[in-house]
Write a protein that holds these residues in place. Sequence first.
Motif, PDB file in Angstrom:
ATOM      1  N   PHE A  86       0.839  -1.189   0.000  1.00  8.46           N
ATOM      2  CA  PHE A  86       0.000   0.000   0.000  1.00  8.46           C
ATOM      3  C   PHE A  86       0.880   1.247   0.000  1.00  8.46           C
ATOM      4  CE2 PHE A  86      -2.533  -3.373   1.788  1.00  8.46           C
ATOM      5  CZ  PHE A  86      -3.804  -3.164   1.266  1.00  8.46           C
ATOM      6  N   ASN A  87       0.632   2.135  -0.947  1.00 12.88           N
ATOM      7  CA  ASN A  87       1.273   3.454  -0.984  1.00 12.88           C
ATOM      8  C   ASN A  87       2.796   3.400  -1.104  1.00 12.88           C
ATOM      9  OD1 ASN A  87      -1.262   4.854  -0.554  1.00 12.88           O
ATOM     10  ND2 ASN A  87      -1.128   4.127   1.562  1.00 12.88           N
ATOM     11  N   THR A  88       3.299   2.435  -1.833  1.00 12.08           N
ATOM     12  CA  THR A  88       4.752   2.377  -2.030  1.00 12.08           C
ATOM     13  C   THR A  88       5.173   2.869  -3.410  1.00 12.08           C
ATOM     14  OG1 THR A  88       4.739   0.105  -2.881  1.00 12.08           O
ATOM     15  CG2 THR A  88       4.899   0.384  -0.491  1.00 12.08           C
ATOM     16  N   SER A  89       4.254   2.889  -4.380  1.00  7.79           N
ATOM     17  CA  SER A  89       4.619   3.245  -5.760  1.00  7.79           C
ATOM     18  C   SER A  89       3.457   3.971  -6.436  1.00  7.79           C
ATOM     19  CB  SER A  89       4.992   1.985  -6.554  1.00  7.79           C
ATOM     20  OG  SER A  89       6.053   1.295  -5.958  1.00  7.79           O
ATOM     21  N   PHE A  90       3.008   5.057  -5.815  1.00  6.30           N
ATOM     22  CA  PHE A  90       1.800   5.731  -6.316  1.00  6.30           C
ATOM     23  C   PHE A  90       1.964   6.183  -7.765  1.00  6.30           C
ATOM     24  CE2 PHE A  90      -1.025   9.233  -7.180  1.00  6.30           C
ATOM     25  CZ  PHE A  90      -2.221   8.802  -6.648  1.00  6.30           C
ATOM     26  N   ARG A  91       3.055   6.869  -8.073  1.00  6.59           N
ATOM     27  CA  ARG A  91       3.230   7.383  -9.442  1.00  6.59           C
ATOM     28  C   ARG A  91       3.278   6.248 -10.459  1.00  6.59           C
ATOM     29  NH1 ARG A  91       4.809  12.110 -12.112  1.00  6.59           N
ATOM     30  NH2 ARG A  91       4.902  13.225 -10.142  1.00  6.59           N
ATOM     31  N   GLU A  92       3.942   5.168 -10.123  1.00  2.00           N
ATOM     32  CA  GLU A  92       3.984   4.026 -11.039  1.00  2.00           C
ATOM     33  C   GLU A  92       2.591   3.470 -11.293  1.00  2.00           C
ATOM     34  OE1 GLU A  92       7.223   0.989 -10.758  1.00  2.00           O
ATOM     35  OE2 GLU A  92       7.680   2.081  -8.919  1.00  2.00           O
ATOM     36  N   VAL A  93       1.780   3.413 -10.257  1.00  2.69           N
ATOM     37  CA  VAL A  93       0.422   2.884 -10.406  1.00  2.69           C
ATOM     38  C   VAL A  93      -0.400   3.772 -11.324  1.00  2.69           C
ATOM     39  CG1 VAL A  93      -1.766   2.472  -9.217  1.00  2.69           C
ATOM     40  CG2 VAL A  93       0.358   1.607  -8.235  1.00  2.69           C
ATOM     41  N   ILE A  94      -0.404   5.085 -11.078  1.00  5.37           N
ATOM     42  CA  ILE A  94      -1.240   5.963 -11.890  1.00  5.37           C
ATOM     43  C   ILE A  94      -0.735   6.006 -13.340  1.00  5.37           C
ATOM     44  CG2 ILE A  94      -0.052   8.128 -11.329  1.00  5.37           C
ATOM     45  CD1 ILE A  94      -2.788   9.490 -11.297  1.00  5.37           C
ATOM     46  N   LEU A  95       0.569   5.924 -13.542  1.00  2.68           N
ATOM     47  CA  LEU A  95       1.097   5.908 -14.908  1.00  2.68           C
ATOM     48  C   LEU A  95       0.704   4.624 -15.636  1.00  2.68           C
ATOM     49  CD1 LEU A  95       4.643   7.492 -14.460  1.00  2.68           C
ATOM     50  CD2 LEU A  95       2.654   8.501 -15.609  1.00  2.68           C
ATOM     51  N   ASN A  96       0.685   3.509 -14.915  1.00  4.26           N
ATOM     52  CA  ASN A  96       0.232   2.261 -15.530  1.00  4.26           C
ATOM     53  C   ASN A  96      -1.257   2.321 -15.858  1.00  4.26           C
ATOM     54  OD1 ASN A  96       2.174  -0.204 -15.797  1.00  4.26           O
ATOM     55  ND2 ASN A  96       2.834   0.851 -13.933  1.00  4.26           N
ATOM     56  N   CYS A  97      -2.047   2.930 -14.975  1.00  2.00           N
ATOM     57  CA  CYS A  97      -3.482   3.113 -15.251  1.00  2.00           C
ATOM     58  C   CYS A  97      -3.680   3.973 -16.489  1.00  2.00           C
ATOM     59  CB  CYS A  97      -4.186   3.746 -14.059  1.00  2.00           C
ATOM     60  SG  CYS A  97      -4.358   2.656 -12.617  1.00  2.00           S
ATOM     61  N   ILE A 150     -14.927   6.992   3.484  1.00  2.00           N
ATOM     62  CA  ILE A 150     -15.201   6.483   2.139  1.00  2.00           C
ATOM     63  C   ILE A 150     -13.910   6.562   1.339  1.00  2.00           C
ATOM     64  CG2 ILE A 150     -16.356   7.026  -0.048  1.00  2.00           C
ATOM     65  CD1 ILE A 150     -18.762   7.955   1.514  1.00  2.00           C
ATOM     66  N   PHE A 151     -13.617   5.509   0.587  1.00  2.00           N
ATOM     67  CA  PHE A 151     -12.478   5.547  -0.335  1.00  2.00           C
ATOM     68  C   PHE A 151     -13.040   5.653  -1.738  1.00  2.00           C
ATOM     69  CE2 PHE A 151      -9.150   4.044  -3.082  1.00  2.00           C
ATOM     70  CZ  PHE A 151      -7.973   4.471  -2.484  1.00  2.00           C
ATOM     71  N   CYS A 152     -12.644   6.697  -2.459  1.00  2.00           N
ATOM     72  CA  CYS A 152     -13.146   6.939  -3.812  1.00  2.00           C
ATOM     73  C   CYS A 152     -12.157   6.372  -4.822  1.00  2.00           C
ATOM     74  CB  CYS A 152     -13.335   8.430  -4.039  1.00  2.00           C
ATOM     75  SG  CYS A 152     -14.441   9.216  -2.844  1.00  2.00           S
ATOM     76  N   GLY A 153     -12.450   5.185  -5.330  1.00  2.00           N
ATOM     77  CA  GLY A 153     -11.565   4.552  -6.298  1.00  2.00           C
ATOM     78  C   GLY A 153     -11.589   5.292  -7.625  1.00  2.00           C
ATOM     79  N   GLU A 154     -10.422   5.442  -8.238  1.00  6.86           N
ATOM     80  CA  GLU A 154     -10.320   6.171  -9.494  1.00  6.86           C
ATOM     81  C   GLU A 154     -10.058   5.255 -10.689  1.00  6.86           C
ATOM     82  OE1 GLU A 154     -10.562   9.270 -10.886  1.00  6.86           O
ATOM     83  OE2 GLU A 154     -11.712   9.699  -9.095  1.00  6.86           O
ATOM     84  N   SER A 155      -9.045   4.429 -10.610  1.00  7.58           N
ATOM     85  CA  SER A 155      -8.714   3.569 -11.743  1.00  7.58           C
ATOM     86  C   SER A 155      -7.861   2.411 -11.262  1.00  7.58           C
ATOM     87  CB  SER A 155      -7.959   4.363 -12.817  1.00  7.58           C
ATOM     88  OG  SER A 155      -7.761   3.586 -13.984  1.00  7.58           O
ATOM     89  N   MET A 156      -7.860   1.319 -12.032  1.00 11.71           N
ATOM     90  CA  MET A 156      -6.995   0.185 -11.714  1.00 11.71           C
ATOM     91  C   MET A 156      -6.469  -0.433 -12.998  1.00 11.71           C
ATOM     92  SD  MET A 156      -9.803  -2.380 -10.023  1.00 11.71           S
ATOM     93  CE  MET A 156     -11.381  -2.718 -10.761  1.00 11.71           C
ATOM     94  N   PHE A 157      -5.432  -1.252 -12.866  1.00 10.51           N
ATOM     95  CA  PHE A 157      -4.838  -1.873 -14.047  1.00 10.51           C
ATOM     96  C   PHE A 157      -4.354  -3.275 -13.719  1.00 10.51           C
ATOM     97  CE2 PHE A 157      -0.993  -0.657 -11.901  1.00 10.51           C
ATOM     98  CZ  PHE A 157      -0.015  -1.546 -12.351  1.00 10.51           C
ATOM     99  N   SER A 158      -4.218  -4.077 -14.758  1.00 10.07           N
ATOM    100  CA  SER A 158      -3.656  -5.426 -14.651  1.00 10.07           C
ATOM    101  C   SER A 158      -2.728  -5.669 -15.826  1.00 10.07           C
ATOM    102  CB  SER A 158      -4.754  -6.499 -14.677  1.00 10.07           C
ATOM    103  OG  SER A 158      -5.395  -6.628 -13.446  1.00 10.07           O
ATOM    104  N   LYS A 159      -1.544  -6.157 -15.536  1.00  4.68           N
ATOM    105  CA  LYS A 159      -0.649  -6.633 -16.593  1.00  4.68           C
ATOM    106  C   LYS A 159      -0.708  -8.151 -16.717  1.00  4.68           C
ATOM    107  CE  LYS A 159       2.784  -2.911 -16.518  1.00  4.68           C
ATOM    108  NZ  LYS A 159       4.226  -2.597 -16.306  1.00  4.68           N
TER     109      LYS A 159
END
Length: 215
Positions: A86-97, A150-159
């Motif tokens: 959790f919260n270790t690679s935020f920029r990598e996650v959003i860039l992958n999304c 409340i947690f507002c989910g924005e986007s997710m990805f799968s490789k």
Amino acid sequence: MYYLTKELFFPPVETASPEGIVAVGGDLSPERLLLAYKSGIFPWFEDDEPILWWSPPERMVLFFEDLKISKSMRNIINQNKFKVTFNTSFREVILNCKKISRKDQPGTWITDNMVEAYCKLHELGVAKSVEVWYNDELVGGLYGVDLGHIFCGESMFSKVSNASKIAFIALAKQLEMANYRLLDCQVYNDHLASLGCVEIEREDFMMVLNTNISI
């Protein structure tokens, strides 16, 4: 249609257009984004469009007791092949999304400006991410905005297959343990429905958002 100025303001969500557009314009400053989420509003627009602010008439949400984990998914989780952080690679996650190819979508709504805006929110401790790793490679994840109840989910990805489901399930379990009311998933899609998400009326969503009570 309400056009935003420099003033930090949003009209009531009840004034939204039939499809759910509350306002147009403004900026993606941390202050405006946080006000939007606290008001039940989120940005969603293409690169060549002005900023569009939404509060759809029906909201896709997960009530944690409704979370669906299939037998095959439980088997995958129990194999411990994937590591969740959790919260270790935020920029990598959003860039992958932003970069991931999506069925029936020619492009992405996550613009470069949105990436930077949400990274600023992350620096402020408001935007958070879930990461899924396989052999030390980031293979899935999601990000969103944490309002404390409340947690507002924005986007997710799968490789790789099921990686985003693992992230979603891990987040849902963590939020439930922390006594959050629901996980906001914004708009309907089949993938979310398969995990137990349902649509509720905007009025019901706003009641939970504003009063911190379950419905």
